[in-house]
Write a protein that holds these residues in place. Structure first.
Motif, PDB file in Angstrom:
ATOM      1  N   LEU A 129       6.358  15.930  15.390  1.00 28.21           N
ATOM      2  CA  LEU A 129       6.154  15.095  16.601  1.00 28.21           C
ATOM      3  C   LEU A 129       4.968  16.079  17.585  1.00 28.21           C
ATOM      4  O   LEU A 129       5.370  17.105  17.952  1.00 28.21           O
ATOM      5  CB  LEU A 129       7.387  15.108  17.486  1.00 28.21           C
ATOM      6  N   TYR A 130       4.155  15.243  17.907  1.00 27.48           N
ATOM      7  CA  TYR A 130       2.688  15.773  18.444  1.00 27.48           C
ATOM      8  C   TYR A 130       2.837  15.064  20.051  1.00 27.48           C
ATOM      9  O   TYR A 130       3.360  13.928  20.298  1.00 27.48           O
ATOM     10  CB  TYR A 130       1.719  15.275  18.049  1.00 27.48           C
ATOM     11  N   PHE A 131       2.140  15.597  20.985  1.00 26.43           N
ATOM     12  CA  PHE A 131       1.682  15.189  22.423  1.00 26.43           C
ATOM     13  C   PHE A 131       0.127  15.103  22.355  1.00 26.43           C
ATOM     14  O   PHE A 131      -0.382  16.303  21.777  1.00 26.43           O
ATOM     15  CB  PHE A 131       2.579  15.737  23.425  1.00 26.43           C
ATOM     16  N   LEU A 132      -0.311  14.412  23.350  1.00 23.15           N
ATOM     17  CA  LEU A 132      -1.942  14.546  23.708  1.00 23.15           C
ATOM     18  C   LEU A 132      -2.018  14.880  24.911  1.00 23.15           C
ATOM     19  O   LEU A 132      -1.473  14.569  26.018  1.00 23.15           O
ATOM     20  CB  LEU A 132      -2.413  13.058  23.411  1.00 23.15           C
ATOM     21  N   GLU A 133      -2.707  16.241  24.949  1.00 26.01           N
ATOM     22  CA  GLU A 133      -2.989  16.847  26.450  1.00 26.01           C
ATOM     23  C   GLU A 133      -3.303  15.857  27.377  1.00 26.01           C
ATOM     24  O   GLU A 133      -4.301  15.082  26.964  1.00 26.01           O
ATOM     25  CB  GLU A 133      -3.863  18.088  26.178  1.00 26.01           C
ATOM     26  N   GLY A 134      -2.601  16.029  28.786  1.00 34.79           N
ATOM     27  CA  GLY A 134      -3.535  14.923  29.595  1.00 34.79           C
ATOM     28  C   GLY A 134      -2.934  13.461  29.519  1.00 34.79           C
ATOM     29  O   GLY A 134      -3.694  12.734  29.922  1.00 34.79           O
TER      30      GLY A 134
ATOM     31  N   GLY B 290      -1.485  17.934  12.160  1.00 37.15           N
ATOM     32  CA  GLY B 290      -2.234  17.445  13.645  1.00 37.15           C
ATOM     33  C   GLY B 290      -2.365  18.550  14.525  1.00 37.15           C
ATOM     34  O   GLY B 290      -2.789  18.131  15.745  1.00 37.15           O
ATOM     35  N   HIS B 291      -1.641  19.603  14.426  1.00 36.90           N
ATOM     36  CA  HIS B 291      -1.670  20.730  15.568  1.00 36.90           C
ATOM     37  C   HIS B 291      -2.912  21.171  15.743  1.00 36.90           C
ATOM     38  O   HIS B 291      -3.632  21.718  14.637  1.00 36.90           O
ATOM     39  CB  HIS B 291      -0.620  21.794  15.165  1.00 36.90           C
ATOM     40  N   GLY B 292      -3.550  21.136  16.912  1.00 38.74           N
ATOM     41  CA  GLY B 292      -4.538  21.801  17.272  1.00 38.74           C
ATOM     42  C   GLY B 292      -5.899  20.750  16.858  1.00 38.74           C
ATOM     43  O   GLY B 292      -7.028  21.122  17.195  1.00 38.74           O
ATOM     44  N   VAL B 293      -5.813  19.569  16.594  1.00 36.53           N
ATOM     45  CA  VAL B 293      -6.814  18.625  16.217  1.00 36.53           C
ATOM     46  C   VAL B 293      -7.408  18.038  17.540  1.00 36.53           C
ATOM     47  O   VAL B 293      -6.727  17.712  18.525  1.00 36.53           O
ATOM     48  CB  VAL B 293      -6.095  17.382  15.499  1.00 36.53           C
ATOM     49  N   GLU B 294      -8.751  17.979  17.687  1.00 39.78           N
ATOM     50  CA  GLU B 294      -9.468  17.603  18.742  1.00 39.78           C
ATOM     51  C   GLU B 294     -10.184  16.368  18.370  1.00 39.78           C
ATOM     52  O   GLU B 294     -10.850  16.713  17.503  1.00 39.78           O
ATOM     53  CB  GLU B 294     -10.175  18.745  19.575  1.00 39.78           C
ATOM     54  N   ASP B 295     -10.047  15.241  18.789  1.00 42.11           N
ATOM     55  CA  ASP B 295     -10.734  14.030  18.441  1.00 42.11           C
ATOM     56  C   ASP B 295     -11.372  13.437  19.899  1.00 42.11           C
ATOM     57  O   ASP B 295     -10.970  14.080  21.025  1.00 42.11           O
ATOM     58  CB  ASP B 295      -9.807  13.103  17.780  1.00 42.11           C
ATOM     59  N   ARG B 296     -11.572  12.234  19.851  1.00 42.20           N
ATOM     60  CA  ARG B 296     -12.154  11.622  21.012  1.00 42.20           C
ATOM     61  C   ARG B 296     -11.129  11.073  21.965  1.00 42.20           C
ATOM     62  O   ARG B 296     -11.699  11.044  23.322  1.00 42.20           O
ATOM     63  CB  ARG B 296     -12.940  10.383  20.577  1.00 42.20           C
ATOM     64  N   TRP B 297      -9.895  11.409  21.700  1.00 45.69           N
ATOM     65  CA  TRP B 297      -8.765  11.028  22.593  1.00 45.69           C
ATOM     66  C   TRP B 297      -8.388  12.362  23.446  1.00 45.69           C
ATOM     67  O   TRP B 297      -7.713  12.248  24.570  1.00 45.69           O
ATOM     68  CB  TRP B 297      -7.530  10.409  21.996  1.00 45.69           C
ATOM     69  N   GLY B 298      -8.711  13.475  22.834  1.00 42.30           N
ATOM     70  CA  GLY B 298      -8.218  14.886  23.181  1.00 42.30           C
ATOM     71  C   GLY B 298      -7.727  15.795  22.190  1.00 42.30           C
ATOM     72  O   GLY B 298      -7.905  15.592  21.060  1.00 42.30           O
ATOM     73  N   LYS B 299      -7.026  16.592  22.597  1.00 44.71           N
ATOM     74  CA  LYS B 299      -6.196  17.827  21.839  1.00 44.71           C
ATOM     75  C   LYS B 299      -4.714  17.494  21.760  1.00 44.71           C
ATOM     76  O   LYS B 299      -4.074  17.131  22.677  1.00 44.71           O
ATOM     77  CB  LYS B 299      -6.622  19.169  22.559  1.00 44.71           C
ATOM     78  N   TRP B 300      -4.396  17.735  20.358  1.00 42.78           N
ATOM     79  CA  TRP B 300      -3.106  17.180  19.998  1.00 42.78           C
ATOM     80  C   TRP B 300      -2.360  18.537  19.663  1.00 42.78           C
ATOM     81  O   TRP B 300      -2.880  19.383  19.131  1.00 42.78           O
ATOM     82  CB  TRP B 300      -3.126  16.425  18.854  1.00 42.78           C
ATOM     83  N   ARG B 301      -1.129  18.635  20.107  1.00 48.21           N
ATOM     84  CA  ARG B 301      -0.167  19.750  20.118  1.00 48.21           C
ATOM     85  C   ARG B 301       1.237  19.338  19.564  1.00 48.21           C
ATOM     86  O   ARG B 301       1.759  18.450  19.914  1.00 48.21           O
ATOM     87  CB  ARG B 301      -0.273  20.592  21.524  1.00 48.21           C
ATOM     88  N   LEU B 302       1.653  20.392  19.085  1.00 49.58           N
ATOM     89  CA  LEU B 302       3.163  20.399  18.498  1.00 49.58           C
ATOM     90  C   LEU B 302       3.967  20.743  20.072  1.00 49.58           C
ATOM     91  O   LEU B 302       3.396  21.693  20.692  1.00 49.58           O
ATOM     92  CB  LEU B 302       3.525  21.303  17.651  1.00 49.58           C
ATOM     93  N   LEU B 303       5.323  20.472  20.334  1.00 45.06           N
ATOM     94  CA  LEU B 303       5.771  20.698  21.416  1.00 45.06           C
ATOM     95  C   LEU B 303       7.140  21.876  21.024  1.00 45.06           C
ATOM     96  O   LEU B 303       7.572  21.589  19.735  1.00 45.06           O
ATOM     97  CB  LEU B 303       6.786  19.614  22.007  1.00 45.06           C
ATOM     98  N   SER B 304       6.989  23.020  21.927  1.00 47.44           N
ATOM     99  CA  SER B 304       8.108  23.896  21.850  1.00 47.44           C
ATOM    100  C   SER B 304       9.390  23.475  22.376  1.00 47.44           C
ATOM    101  O   SER B 304       9.593  22.536  23.156  1.00 47.44           O
ATOM    102  CB  SER B 304       7.761  25.219  22.533  1.00 47.44           C
ATOM    103  N   PRO B 305      10.468  24.227  21.843  1.00 42.76           N
ATOM    104  CA  PRO B 305      11.955  23.518  22.259  1.00 42.76           C
ATOM    105  C   PRO B 305      11.815  23.556  23.924  1.00 42.76           C
ATOM    106  O   PRO B 305      12.705  22.625  24.688  1.00 42.76           O
ATOM    107  CB  PRO B 305      12.771  24.749  21.981  1.00 42.76           C
ATOM    108  N   SER B 306      10.889  24.061  24.518  1.00 41.40           N
ATOM    109  CA  SER B 306      10.824  24.270  26.154  1.00 41.40           C
ATOM    110  C   SER B 306      10.211  23.134  26.813  1.00 41.40           C
ATOM    111  O   SER B 306      10.192  22.998  28.060  1.00 41.40           O
ATOM    112  CB  SER B 306      10.675  25.713  26.673  1.00 41.40           C
TER     113      SER B 306
END
Length: 190
Positions: A75-80, A147-163
């Motif tokens: 599961l990923y999130f988009l920064e911002g 998908g971790h670290g992918v940067e595309d026109r929407w921004g940068k995608w990251r995995l989430l840590s337990p915190s």
């Protein structure tokens, strides 16, 4: 001379067929996104439409741990993108949102960080640490993190840590399929 009318008829049929074909090279920005049907083992998947189910959140095995669903999909999130507005319909083709009516958590997942936002289409999208959650269509099954670290026109995608923070470490660097993550957008930004 009998062949001439036959050739003429065949040529006419090809021209008629060519005129009736639709343009399949239309700009993807102007065309509505078509999406594959969601997999049965993807709770809350929206890749094929407006399916909302109960999602189950757990942590990946190994180190570092990151958030996955019950099928092991990352599961990923988009920064911002705390309000979910930056990921439009084209974005959702590559990054299907985790739409859900409710969520359960397994050991290691902080229940207090689990939430929901209401999307423009009226569905609820699962959040963790205030970040709307997405799956990545480029991941070829459980345990994949392309998908971790992918940067595309929407921004940068990251995995989430337990915190609930962005995972800062590379994941599965020994897996050749993840060294060069596929782009969610053919027009990657520099």
């Amino acid at each position: 001379m009998r062949r001439f009318p036959l050739v003429l008829v065949a040529t006419g049929m090809m021209l008629i067929g060519a005129c009736q074909r639709q343009d399949t090279t239309a700009d993807p920005e102007s065309a509505p996104a078509t999406r594959p049907a969601p997999k049965a083992d993807t709770p809350g998947g929206t890749a094929g439409g407006s399916t909302t189910e109960q999602a189950s959140l757990r942590l990946s095995q190994g180190s570092p741990s990151y958030l996955v669903d019950s099928s092991g999909a990352s599961l990923y999130f988009l920064e911002g993108n705390q309000d979910g507005a930056r990921c439009d319909a084209t974005c959702e083709y590559a990054w299907p949102p985790v739409a859900t009516s409710s969520a359960s958590v397994e050991t290691g997942v902080e229940q207090s960080l689990v939430g929901q936002i209401e999307r423009k289409d009226g569905q609820n999208q699962l959040t963790y640490g205030g970040q709307p959650l997405y799956r990545y269509a480029g991941d070829a099954g459980a345990g994949r993190t392309s998908g971790h670290g992918v940067e595309d026109r929407w921004g940068k995608w990251r995995l989430l840590s337990p915190s609930g923070e962005a995972l800062q470490h590379a994941v599965n660097a020994d897996n050749p399929s993840e060294r060069s993550p596929p782009s969610a957008d053919s027009t990657r930004e520099p």
